[in-house]
Structure formats: structure tokens, C-alpha cells
Design a protein around this motif. Structure first.
Motif, PDB file in Angstrom:
ATOM      1  N   MET A   1     -27.890-105.389 100.875  1.00 55.00           N
ATOM      2  CA  MET A   1     -26.462-105.121 100.727  1.00 55.00           C
ATOM      3  C   MET A   1     -26.121-103.713 101.209  1.00 55.00           C
ATOM      4  O   MET A   1     -25.091-103.496 101.845  1.00 55.00           O
ATOM      5  N   PHE A   2     -27.013-102.763 100.877  1.00 56.23           N
ATOM      6  CA  PHE A   2     -26.762-101.403 101.344  1.00 56.23           C
ATOM      7  C   PHE A   2     -26.727-101.351 102.864  1.00 56.23           C
ATOM      8  O   PHE A   2     -25.851-100.734 103.459  1.00 56.23           O
ATOM      9  N   LEU A   3     -27.704-102.012 103.502  1.00 54.55           N
ATOM     10  CA  LEU A   3     -27.780-101.985 104.963  1.00 54.55           C
ATOM     11  C   LEU A   3     -26.546-102.618 105.581  1.00 54.55           C
ATOM     12  O   LEU A   3     -25.995-102.100 106.564  1.00 54.55           O
ATOM     13  N   GLN A   4     -26.078-103.691 105.000  1.00 53.42           N
ATOM     14  CA  GLN A   4     -24.889-104.353 105.525  1.00 53.42           C
ATOM     15  C   GLN A   4     -23.670-103.437 105.426  1.00 53.42           C
ATOM     16  O   GLN A   4     -22.919-103.272 106.391  1.00 53.42           O
ATOM     17  N   ASN A   5     -23.459-102.849 104.256  1.00 51.94           N
ATOM     18  CA  ASN A   5     -22.330-101.941 104.072  1.00 51.94           C
ATOM     19  C   ASN A   5     -22.455-100.715 104.964  1.00 51.94           C
ATOM     20  O   ASN A   5     -21.475-100.233 105.543  1.00 51.94           O
ATOM     21  N   PHE A   6     -23.688-100.204 105.079  1.00 50.76           N
ATOM     22  CA  PHE A   6     -23.921 -99.014 105.891  1.00 50.76           C
ATOM     23  C   PHE A   6     -23.602 -99.279 107.366  1.00 50.76           C
ATOM     24  O   PHE A   6     -22.959 -98.473 108.030  1.00 50.76           O
ATOM     25  N   LEU A   7     -24.041-100.427 107.875  1.00 54.41           N
ATOM     26  CA  LEU A   7     -23.826-100.743 109.288  1.00 54.41           C
ATOM     27  C   LEU A   7     -22.354-100.991 109.591  1.00 54.41           C
ATOM     28  O   LEU A   7     -21.886-100.714 110.699  1.00 54.41           O
ATOM     29  N   VAL A   8     -21.614-101.507 108.613  1.00 51.15           N
ATOM     30  CA  VAL A   8     -20.177-101.688 108.815  1.00 51.15           C
ATOM     31  C   VAL A   8     -19.462-100.347 108.853  1.00 51.15           C
ATOM     32  O   VAL A   8     -18.573-100.112 109.677  1.00 51.15           O
ATOM     33  N   ALA A   9     -19.863 -99.425 107.971  1.00 50.00           N
ATOM     34  CA  ALA A   9     -19.197 -98.124 107.889  1.00 50.00           C
ATOM     35  C   ALA A   9     -19.679 -97.146 108.959  1.00 50.00           C
ATOM     36  O   ALA A   9     -18.936 -96.240 109.351  1.00 50.00           O
ATOM     37  N   LEU A  10     -20.896 -97.326 109.444  1.00 49.75           N
ATOM     38  CA  LEU A  10     -21.501 -96.343 110.342  1.00 49.75           C
ATOM     39  C   LEU A  10     -20.674 -96.052 111.597  1.00 49.75           C
ATOM     40  O   LEU A  10     -20.511 -94.880 111.948  1.00 49.75           O
ATOM     41  N   PRO A  11     -20.142 -97.062 112.312  1.00 43.78           N
ATOM     42  CA  PRO A  11     -19.362 -96.740 113.513  1.00 43.78           C
ATOM     43  C   PRO A  11     -18.176 -95.824 113.232  1.00 43.78           C
ATOM     44  O   PRO A  11     -17.830 -94.969 114.067  1.00 43.78           O
ATOM     45  N   LEU A  12     -17.571 -95.984 112.068  1.00 48.74           N
ATOM     46  CA  LEU A  12     -16.426 -95.141 111.728  1.00 48.74           C
ATOM     47  C   LEU A  12     -16.860 -93.690 111.550  1.00 48.74           C
ATOM     48  O   LEU A  12     -16.195 -92.759 112.030  1.00 48.74           O
ATOM     49  N   PHE A  13     -17.982 -93.477 110.890  1.00 45.61           N
ATOM     50  CA  PHE A  13     -18.483 -92.114 110.713  1.00 45.61           C
ATOM     51  C   PHE A  13     -19.038 -91.558 112.028  1.00 45.61           C
ATOM     52  O   PHE A  13     -19.030 -90.340 112.237  1.00 45.61           O
ATOM     53  N   CYS A  14     -19.498 -92.435 112.906  1.00 39.83           N
ATOM     54  CA  CYS A  14     -19.927 -91.974 114.234  1.00 39.83           C
ATOM     55  C   CYS A  14     -18.755 -91.399 115.021  1.00 39.83           C
ATOM     56  O   CYS A  14     -18.916 -90.420 115.761  1.00 39.83           O
ATOM     57  N   ILE A  15     -17.583 -91.999 114.866  1.00 37.72           N
ATOM     58  CA  ILE A  15     -16.395 -91.462 115.543  1.00 37.72           C
ATOM     59  C   ILE A  15     -16.053 -90.084 114.989  1.00 37.72           C
ATOM     60  O   ILE A  15     -15.680 -89.171 115.738  1.00 37.72           O
ATOM     61  N   ILE A  16     -16.197 -89.914 113.677  1.00 40.88           N
ATOM     62  CA  ILE A  16     -15.989 -88.580 113.089  1.00 40.88           C
ATOM     63  C   ILE A  16     -16.984 -87.594 113.689  1.00 40.88           C
ATOM     64  O   ILE A  16     -16.618 -86.478 114.087  1.00 40.88           O
ATOM     65  N   GLY A  17     -18.260 -87.997 113.768  1.00 46.19           N
ATOM     66  CA  GLY A  17     -19.282 -87.132 114.352  1.00 46.19           C
ATOM     67  C   GLY A  17     -18.999 -86.813 115.805  1.00 46.19           C
ATOM     68  O   GLY A  17     -19.224 -85.677 116.259  1.00 46.19           O
ATOM     69  N   LEU A  18     -18.478 -87.782 116.536  1.00 48.75           N
ATOM     70  CA  LEU A  18     -18.142 -87.553 117.938  1.00 48.75           C
ATOM     71  C   LEU A  18     -17.050 -86.499 118.064  1.00 48.75           C
ATOM     72  O   LEU A  18     -17.127 -85.601 118.914  1.00 48.75           O
ATOM     73  N   GLY A  19     -16.037 -86.601 117.213  1.00 46.34           N
ATOM     74  CA  GLY A  19     -14.982 -85.591 117.228  1.00 46.34           C
ATOM     75  C   GLY A  19     -15.519 -84.211 116.907  1.00 46.34           C
ATOM     76  O   GLY A  19     -15.129 -83.210 117.522  1.00 46.34           O
ATOM     77  N   TYR A  20     -16.440 -84.157 115.942  1.00 44.09           N
ATOM     78  CA  TYR A  20     -17.038 -82.872 115.562  1.00 44.09           C
ATOM     79  C   TYR A  20     -17.824 -82.277 116.731  1.00 44.09           C
ATOM     80  O   TYR A  20     -17.688 -81.086 117.040  1.00 44.09           O
TER      81      TYR A  20
END
Length: 312
Positions: A1-20
């Protein structure tokens, strides 16, 4: 369940990291990030919420008790933070208020909207709309009253309430929610060109808002006072989600409503807290630290918290 939730949220945080990264290497400037943030708050996120809320008649009616659970947790955790700030961190009254607010004021708009839609789907919209529409008003009013009580023994609570209500009515997010709900009730459809324009702008809301968050984070630096920052992080990413979950169960909210409330409680410190610290001239450095650290940690703590609570 953690992996599923993490993979769904990860692209959104990657966009934050890209902006940074883009901002750190001067590919984009802070001014561009500020403009994107302003654009997302005043234009594209309200349009996204308008489009989603126009489908409201097709969705279940919102349970307003979710607001009791979420904002009840805000008041409880704020009181805990205020006490900790006074008893253990020896902050002045203004500092105690900002410390308490950092533990409860989430980044609901720029991060909450994309995460909720990605993790929960648009079926969660009635529930999260209740929180979005009241969050800014209640949190700013609470902070202002707490500051006034600390500075002035006879504060004008009526004036503070009127000022907060006026700001809420003029808030673009609230306007987008209300207009979308009203339009949905008419059962009318937009002309095809207008609908296409709405769709194009709404579809750009999440990446632009998240990219702007990443750019904005470069304005903050890890400084001293990590003891205070660590306490804020525990309150915001740990204590508030737990209190929300307990209240949801006590009130009797269903699983979907509990997930929505807990998700928004899991979010990192919102930039509004930093604005508060500047407005009241206290805790600027510590608040900037908390904003940066909680945003960085949230990519792990959000899916981890939902998994630990058994909310998927």
C-alpha cells in the motif's frame, strides 16, 4: 500500500523538485516562480475547481462534518503547539501563535488539490471543497485573534471577523468553488470553445502550481533553530494527521471522507504561515525552515501516513 501511494504521489513531488533545480541553477528566476504562483492561485486553480465543482450535482452531497473533524484538529493541535511554544521553547506570545499555526496550516491549494485528485479522484471533491472554502478564513482569523489577544487585552474580535469574512469572499479559490457549484446546479453546458479553454487551463493547474512551489522553496535556507523546526515538523506531519483520524472516527465519517481529511492534514506547512511570520515580524527563519523541510519530507510521509492508518 505504501508503494502504491508513493508511486502515485511521486510524480507530483518530482515536479516540485524540478522547479527547485531549475531555480537553483538560474534557469528560471524567483520572479518567474512568484508570477507562476500568483497565476496558479488567481487563475488556473480557481478554473480547475470551477470545472470540478460544475460536476458536483453528479457527485454525492458533501458531509459538512468533515469540516468539524479537520478544523477541530486544527484548533486542538494549535493549542498544543501554543502550549509547547510557551512551556518548552520559551517563545513570546507572537512566536507561540506562529509556531502553533505552522503545526496546522497546510499547503492545501498548490499541493492539496493535485494530490487529492491523483490519490482520491474527483469523487473526493465535495469533501475537500468544504475544507478549501473555509481554510484560509478560519486559519487567518484564528492567528489574528491570537496575536491581538497577546498584544491587546481588548481586541476587536468583531472587526477581525468582518475582515476575515471579506477576505474569504474575495478569495479566488472560494470564488471558483462557488461559481462552479452554482453553474453545475443550472445543468447547463459551456459552449464548446469556452469548454475547451477551461479544459486547457484546468489541465495546466497541477504542473504549474507544483513547479511554482519548487521555485519558491529556493528562497528559503536551512538556518539555526532546528529544535523549533523539528517540533513544527512533528506537529504538522505527525500529530495533526493522527488527531484528524481520531476525530473522523469519533464523528463517524466514512472511509472516503476520512481519507480526504487525513490527506489534507498530512500536507506540509503552507506558505501562508511564512506570510504570517512576516506580517507579525516573528519566527521568519524558523517558519522558512519548516516550510522547506516539511515539503521535502512529505513525499515520503504522506503515503507512509495513509498506509499506517490503513487508508488507501
Amino acid at each position: 500500500m505504501f508503494l502504491q501511494n508513493f508511486l502515485v504521489a511521486l510524480p507530483l513531488f518530482c515536479i516540485i523538485g524540478l522547479g527547485y533545480v531549475f531555480a537553483r541553477f538560474k534557469v528560471v528566476s524567483i520572479e518567474i516562480g512568484n508570477a507562476l504562483s500568483k497565476f496558479s492561485f488567481t487563475v488556473i486553480i480557481p478554473i480547475l475547481l470551477f470545472r470540478l465543482m460544475s460536476d458536483l450535482p453528479k457527485l454525492p452531497a458533501p458531509n459538512w462534518l468533515i469540516g468539524v473533524a479537520f478544523f477541530g484538529s486544527c484548533f486542538i493541535v494549535f493549542a498544543i503547539g501554543y502550549f509547547i511554544g510557551r512551556k518548552f521553547l520559551h517563545l513570546d506570545r507572537d512566536g507561540q501563535t506562529i509556531f502553533g499555526m505552522a503545526g496546522v496550516f497546510s499547503n492545501n491549494i498548490q499541493l492539496g488539490v493535485p494530490l487529492a485528485i491523483s490519490l482520491l479522484g474527483k469523487e473526493s471533491l465535495p469533501s475537500i471543497a468544504v475544507i478549501f472554502s473555509l481554510n484560509g478564513f478560519l486559519m487567518w482569523t484564528l492567528a489574528t485573534i491570537a496575536i491581538e489577544l497577546g498584544r491587546n487585552k481588548n481586541p476587536s474580535l468583531l472587526k477581525t471577523f468582518i475582515k476575515g469574512t471579506s477576505a474569504t469572499i474575495r478569495n479566488p479559490i472560494v470564488i471558483g468553488i462557488v461559481l462552479g457549484a452554482v453553474w453545475g446546479l443550472t445543468r447547463l453546458t459551456l459552449p464548446a470553445p469556452a469548454q475547451k479553454a477551461v479544459d486547457l487551463l484546468a489541465n495546466s493547474a497541477a504542473p504549474i502550481a507544483l513547479f511554482a512551489v519548487g521555485v519558491g522553496l529556493t528562497q528559503y535556507r536551512i538556518t539555526s533553530n532546528l529544535r523549533i523546526t523539528s517540533a513544527v515538523t512533528i506537529l504538522k506531519l505527525g500529530v495533526q494527521p493522527f488527531v484528524v483520524m481520531v476525530l473522523c472516527h469519533l464523528i463517524g465519517l466514512n472511509l472516503e471522507e476520512t481519507i480526504a481529511a487525513c490527506l489534507l492534514a498530512c500536507l506540509p506547512v503552507g506558505v501562508n504561515v511564512y506570510i504570517m511570520s512576516q506580517e507579525f515580524h516573528t519566527m521568519q527563519g524558523e517558519t522558512a525552515n519548516a516550510l522547506l523541510i516539511t515539503t521535502a519530507l512529505a513525499s515520503f510521509t504522506v503515503p507512509m501516513t495513509l498506509t499506517i492508518f490503513g487508508l488507501t
